[in-house]
Design a protein around this motif. Structure first.
Motif, PDB file in Angstrom:
ATOM      1  N   ALA A  43     -29.287  -1.890   8.520  1.00  0.00           N
ATOM      2  CA  ALA A  43     -28.464  -2.515   8.889  1.00  0.00           C
ATOM      3  C   ALA A  43     -27.321  -3.389   7.934  1.00  0.00           C
ATOM      4  CB  ALA A  43     -28.540  -2.931   9.976  1.00  0.00           C
ATOM      5  N   LEU A  44     -26.091  -2.713   8.069  1.00  0.00           N
ATOM      6  CA  LEU A  44     -25.500  -2.700   6.929  1.00  0.00           C
ATOM      7  C   LEU A  44     -24.394  -3.915   8.426  1.00  0.00           C
ATOM      8  CD1 LEU A  44     -23.040   0.139   5.181  1.00  0.00           C
ATOM      9  CD2 LEU A  44     -25.274  -1.692   4.427  1.00  0.00           C
ATOM     10  N   PRO A  45     -24.228  -5.202   7.263  1.00  0.00           N
ATOM     11  CA  PRO A  45     -22.703  -6.310   7.949  1.00  0.00           C
ATOM     12  C   PRO A  45     -21.707  -5.622   8.477  1.00  0.00           C
ATOM     13  CG  PRO A  45     -23.939  -7.729   6.433  1.00  0.00           C
ATOM     14  CD  PRO A  45     -24.664  -5.833   6.139  1.00  0.00           C
ATOM     15  N   TRP A  46     -21.340  -5.375   9.572  1.00  0.00           N
ATOM     16  CA  TRP A  46     -19.946  -4.775  10.276  1.00  0.00           C
ATOM     17  C   TRP A  46     -19.012  -5.241   9.003  1.00  0.00           C
ATOM     18  CZ3 TRP A  46     -21.098  -0.774  13.464  1.00  0.00           C
ATOM     19  CH2 TRP A  46     -19.834  -0.067  13.685  1.00  0.00           C
ATOM     20  N   GLU A  47     -19.246  -5.593   8.338  1.00  0.00           N
ATOM     21  CA  GLU A  47     -17.787  -6.178   7.276  1.00  0.00           C
ATOM     22  C   GLU A  47     -18.003  -5.262   5.858  1.00  0.00           C
ATOM     23  OE1 GLU A  47     -20.124  -8.086   8.436  1.00  0.00           O
ATOM     24  OE2 GLU A  47     -18.433  -9.644   9.607  1.00  0.00           O
ATOM     25  N   ASP A  48     -19.065  -5.246   5.732  1.00  0.00           N
ATOM     26  CA  ASP A  48     -19.633  -3.264   4.810  1.00  0.00           C
ATOM     27  C   ASP A  48     -19.265  -1.669   5.343  1.00  0.00           C
ATOM     28  OD1 ASP A  48     -20.448  -5.739   3.089  1.00  0.00           O
ATOM     29  OD2 ASP A  48     -22.329  -5.476   3.238  1.00  0.00           O
ATOM     30  N   VAL A  49     -19.431  -1.712   5.969  1.00  0.00           N
ATOM     31  CA  VAL A  49     -18.788  -0.737   6.980  1.00  0.00           C
ATOM     32  C   VAL A  49     -17.946  -0.253   7.237  1.00  0.00           C
ATOM     33  CG1 VAL A  49     -19.264   0.462   8.975  1.00  0.00           C
ATOM     34  CG2 VAL A  49     -21.205  -0.730   9.169  1.00  0.00           C
ATOM     35  N   GLN A  50     -16.743  -1.446   7.309  1.00  0.00           N
ATOM     36  CA  GLN A  50     -15.623  -1.614   7.181  1.00  0.00           C
ATOM     37  C   GLN A  50     -14.684  -1.100   5.704  1.00  0.00           C
ATOM     38  OE1 GLN A  50     -14.555  -4.710   8.800  1.00  0.00           O
ATOM     39  NE2 GLN A  50     -13.901  -3.785  10.675  1.00  0.00           N
ATOM     40  N   ARG A  51     -15.711  -1.767   4.827  1.00  0.00           N
ATOM     41  CA  ARG A  51     -15.355  -1.712   3.083  1.00  0.00           C
ATOM     42  C   ARG A  51     -16.120  -0.303   3.236  1.00  0.00           C
ATOM     43  NH1 ARG A  51     -19.176  -6.027   0.404  1.00  0.00           N
ATOM     44  NH2 ARG A  51     -18.275  -4.760  -1.483  1.00  0.00           N
ATOM     45  N   LEU A  52     -17.041   0.152   3.372  1.00  0.00           N
ATOM     46  CA  LEU A  52     -17.584   1.221   2.886  1.00  0.00           C
ATOM     47  C   LEU A  52     -16.620   2.551   3.177  1.00  0.00           C
ATOM     48  CD1 LEU A  52     -19.885   3.035   2.099  1.00  0.00           C
ATOM     49  CD2 LEU A  52     -21.248   3.886   4.875  1.00  0.00           C
ATOM     50  N   LEU A  53     -15.870   2.370   4.788  1.00  0.00           N
ATOM     51  CA  LEU A  53     -14.832   3.205   4.881  1.00  0.00           C
ATOM     52  C   LEU A  53     -13.068   2.952   4.262  1.00  0.00           C
ATOM     53  CD1 LEU A  53     -15.533   2.879   8.839  1.00  0.00           C
ATOM     54  CD2 LEU A  53     -16.041   4.763   7.451  1.00  0.00           C
ATOM     55  N   SER A  54     -13.332   1.715   4.004  1.00  0.00           N
ATOM     56  CA  SER A  54     -11.744   2.203   3.171  1.00  0.00           C
ATOM     57  C   SER A  54     -11.992   1.854   1.891  1.00  0.00           C
ATOM     58  CB  SER A  54     -11.881   0.671   3.005  1.00  0.00           C
ATOM     59  OG  SER A  54     -11.181   0.167   4.534  1.00  0.00           O
ATOM     60  N   ALA A  55     -13.140   2.359   1.405  1.00  0.00           N
ATOM     61  CA  ALA A  55     -13.184   2.400  -0.139  1.00  0.00           C
ATOM     62  C   ALA A  55     -13.428   4.268  -0.413  1.00  0.00           C
ATOM     63  CB  ALA A  55     -14.954   2.701  -0.929  1.00  0.00           C
ATOM     64  N   VAL A  56     -13.239   5.098   1.138  1.00  0.00           N
ATOM     65  CA  VAL A  56     -13.428   6.662   0.163  1.00  0.00           C
ATOM     66  C   VAL A  56     -11.838   7.158   0.081  1.00  0.00           C
ATOM     67  CG1 VAL A  56     -13.518   8.549   1.493  1.00  0.00           C
ATOM     68  CG2 VAL A  56     -14.839   6.929   2.626  1.00  0.00           C
ATOM     69  N   ASP A  57     -11.987   7.789  -1.175  1.00  0.00           N
ATOM     70  CA  ASP A  57     -10.412   8.228  -0.737  1.00  0.00           C
ATOM     71  C   ASP A  57     -10.047   9.059  -0.082  1.00  0.00           C
ATOM     72  OD1 ASP A  57      -8.085   8.827  -2.709  1.00  0.00           O
ATOM     73  OD2 ASP A  57      -9.177   9.783  -4.599  1.00  0.00           O
ATOM     74  N   THR A  58      -8.895   9.207   0.690  1.00  0.00           N
ATOM     75  CA  THR A  58      -8.649  10.495   1.438  1.00  0.00           C
ATOM     76  C   THR A  58      -7.090  11.070   1.071  1.00  0.00           C
ATOM     77  OG1 THR A  58      -7.274   9.025   2.714  1.00  0.00           O
ATOM     78  CG2 THR A  58      -9.332   9.441   3.568  1.00  0.00           C
ATOM     79  N   SER A  59      -7.753  11.095  -0.153  1.00  0.00           N
ATOM     80  CA  SER A  59      -5.997  11.718  -1.376  1.00  0.00           C
ATOM     81  C   SER A  59      -6.657  13.327  -1.189  1.00  0.00           C
ATOM     82  CB  SER A  59      -5.722  11.167  -2.529  1.00  0.00           C
ATOM     83  OG  SER A  59      -6.467  11.234  -3.283  1.00  0.00           O
ATOM     84  N   THR A  60      -8.337  13.466  -1.515  1.00  0.00           N
ATOM     85  CA  THR A  60      -9.039  14.736  -1.330  1.00  0.00           C
ATOM     86  C   THR A  60      -9.743  15.408  -0.111  1.00  0.00           C
ATOM     87  OG1 THR A  60     -10.884  14.161  -1.686  1.00  0.00           O
ATOM     88  CG2 THR A  60      -9.254  13.603  -4.062  1.00  0.00           C
ATOM     89  N   ALA A  61      -9.575  15.961  -0.376  1.00  0.00           N
ATOM     90  CA  ALA A  61     -10.458  17.311   0.455  1.00  0.00           C
ATOM     91  C   ALA A  61     -11.947  17.152   0.740  1.00  0.00           C
ATOM     92  CB  ALA A  61     -10.546  18.377   0.188  1.00  0.00           C
ATOM     93  N   CYS A  62     -12.623  16.439  -0.097  1.00  0.00           N
ATOM     94  CA  CYS A  62     -13.449  15.678  -0.206  1.00  0.00           C
ATOM     95  C   CYS A  62     -13.884  14.369   0.346  1.00  0.00           C
ATOM     96  CB  CYS A  62     -14.656  15.478  -1.618  1.00  0.00           C
ATOM     97  SG  CYS A  62     -16.088  14.976  -1.426  1.00  0.00           S
ATOM     98  N   GLY A  63     -12.796  13.383   0.331  1.00  0.00           N
ATOM     99  CA  GLY A  63     -12.675  12.391   0.541  1.00  0.00           C
ATOM    100  C   GLY A  63     -12.426  12.677   2.267  1.00  0.00           C
ATOM    101  N   LEU A  64     -11.356  13.663   2.377  1.00  0.00           N
ATOM    102  CA  LEU A  64     -11.108  13.843   4.292  1.00  0.00           C
ATOM    103  C   LEU A  64     -11.956  14.056   4.732  1.00  0.00           C
ATOM    104  CD1 LEU A  64      -7.675  15.719   3.939  1.00  0.00           C
ATOM    105  CD2 LEU A  64      -8.668  13.017   4.581  1.00  0.00           C
ATOM    106  N   ARG A  65     -13.100  14.960   4.000  1.00  0.00           N
ATOM    107  CA  ARG A  65     -14.800  15.273   4.517  1.00  0.00           C
ATOM    108  C   ARG A  65     -15.217  13.617   4.514  1.00  0.00           C
ATOM    109  NH1 ARG A  65     -19.241  17.643   1.419  1.00  0.00           N
ATOM    110  NH2 ARG A  65     -18.999  15.604   0.612  1.00  0.00           N
ATOM    111  N   ASP A  66     -15.761  13.188   4.000  1.00  0.00           N
ATOM    112  CA  ASP A  66     -16.736  11.518   3.529  1.00  0.00           C
ATOM    113  C   ASP A  66     -16.188  10.647   4.772  1.00  0.00           C
ATOM    114  OD1 ASP A  66     -18.023  13.458   2.029  1.00  0.00           O
ATOM    115  OD2 ASP A  66     -17.399  11.903  -0.127  1.00  0.00           O
TER     116      ASP A  66
END
Length: 403
Positions: A218-241
């Motif tokens: 498991a990841l610390p919940w802070e790392d889960v939030q960092r993981l989600l924030s790191a996704v580039d949602t300006s691309t179609a692939c990023g929106l999917r991920d």
């Protein structure tokens, strides 16, 4: 000569622009290979659409490379180009043959394996994926016996021990233990079906796997939030991920559950998700949380390629945009964005967000019985695996140390 319904260059570019996947430079390369492919079809009097298959690609590449010295990387462009042309045909609605023939999984070839498969499915309630795995394990055992000139009729403990010792040399302890479990199951089946008279199951020895010897998953919940924030949602692939990772984080879904979601399973009016657990062959309903609904809707509108034939929600971001086929695809997505987020963890498998959600649930006070139901565990004791990673909860219940 190609039929009138053959898409023009303008049609091809229109579809590629709608998919938002093929860049201008890539489109030029694809059109170059499509032009060669069309000249090939015209020269041999072939129908272009009928040749847009894996076998047709092979025939075209053999024809093209017959008198040329061509690098394999160069020919890879041809494969991508023809797959992208297939996508255009799908978009405009013209029927085309499947990329590869549908492969039907053959039934077990022997009566004992057919009966064992039926026993697992009908009497033990095992899903198809588990039945296939156990049949594969038994196949290895029967192959071992065959090398010794024996069959299941001569199954005995020395042969079982020799087989599992060989497995221990080739596989990880957990895999060998899993195979040993199948051997026990098969031995019990042989006994209850009257095929053997000696009860071998209880004497099968497997490697000892300590319950909590592996790294925390498991990841610390802070790392889960960092993981989600790191996704580039300006691309179609990023929106999917982003949509996929958010659903796994919010609901504690496993890889098989999230990639099994189909469009008809989303009820926007009732704000519910109809989910399916492949491991236990059970369906269940989850509330469609507003943050998840917003992210999911954005992906479906702006990320998922239009006119995609598959009904699965999460698809590959390259033609022909098929469904994500396995948990390894999810694992690669997690590792990719964890690296971008600077997260270093000993375990980043496809279930890391499921474990992280479970630890978070315990930290905020969710009762173990409720958590077990949420995660779909048949055995409530399975929740004990998450207690060691719910560090905040452990701090709150720890006893004072006497001086």
């Amino acid at each position: 000569m190609q039929p009138e319904s053959t898409p023009t260059t303008r049609d091809i570019l229109r579809v590629w622009r709608a998919d938002r996947i093929v860049s201008a430079s890539t489109a030029r390369q694809y059109l170059y290979w499509i032009g060669r492919f069309r000249r090939y079809c015209n020269a041999l009097g072939l129908d272009e659409a009928d040749e847009l298959t894996r076998d047709g690609l092979g025939r075209f590449l053999n024809w093209y490379a017959h008198s040329r010295s061509v690098a394999a990387s160069y020919l890879a462009w041809a494969s991508s180009s023809l797959r992208s042309l297939r996508r255009v045909y799908e978009f405009i609605g013209r029927p085309i043959p499947p990329w590869r023939p549908v492969e039907c999984r053959p039934a077990p070839v022997t009566a004992v394996l057919r009966d064992y498969a039926a026993h697992l499915g009908q009497h033990r309630g095992n899903p198809e994926v588990t039945v296939r795995k156990k049949l594969d394990h038994v196949g290895k055992l029967l192959e071992h016996l065959h090398c010794s000139g024996k069959s299941w009729r001569q199954l005995n403990l020395p042969e079982i021990d020799a087989f599992l010792i060989g497995c221990a040399r080739r596989y990880a302890p957990s895999t060998t233990a899993d195979i040993a479990s199948t051997v026990r199951s098969f031995a019990r089946f042989l006994l209850v079906s009257g095929r053997i008279r000696t009860d071998l199951a209880d004497a099968v020895i497997s490697p000892v796997t300590r319950q909590f010897e592996n790294h925390r998953r498991a990841l610390p919940w802070e790392d889960v939030q960092r993981l989600l924030s790191a996704v580039d949602t300006s691309t179609a692939c990023g929106l999917r991920d982003h949509a996929l990772l958010l659903m796994m984080s919010a609901y504690g879904l496993g890889a098989g559950e999230v990639i099994g979601l189909q469009l008809q399973h989303i009820d926007w009016n009732a704000s519910t998700l109809q989910m399916f657990r492949p491991k236990t062959d059970v369906s269940f309903v989850l509330p469609l949380l507003p943050p998840v609904a917003r992210v999911l809707a954005r992906y479906l509108r702006h990320g998922r390629p239009a006119h995609t034939l598959t009904r699965y929600v999460f698809v590959q971001m390259k033609a022909p945009f098929g469904a994500l086929a396995s948990s390894s695809a999810v694992r690669h997505i997690i590792i990719k964005h964890a690296k971008i987020a600077g997260i270093q963890a000993p375990y980043l498998g496809s279930h890391v967000l499921r474990h992280s959600n479970a630890a978070r649930q315990l930290d905020v006070g969710t009762k173990a019985r409720v958590l077990s139901d949420l995660l779909g565990h048949r055995d409530p004791g399975s929740v004990s695996a998450y207690v060691r990673i719910a560090t905040q909860s452990l701090r709150e219940v720890s006893l004072p140390i006497p001086r």
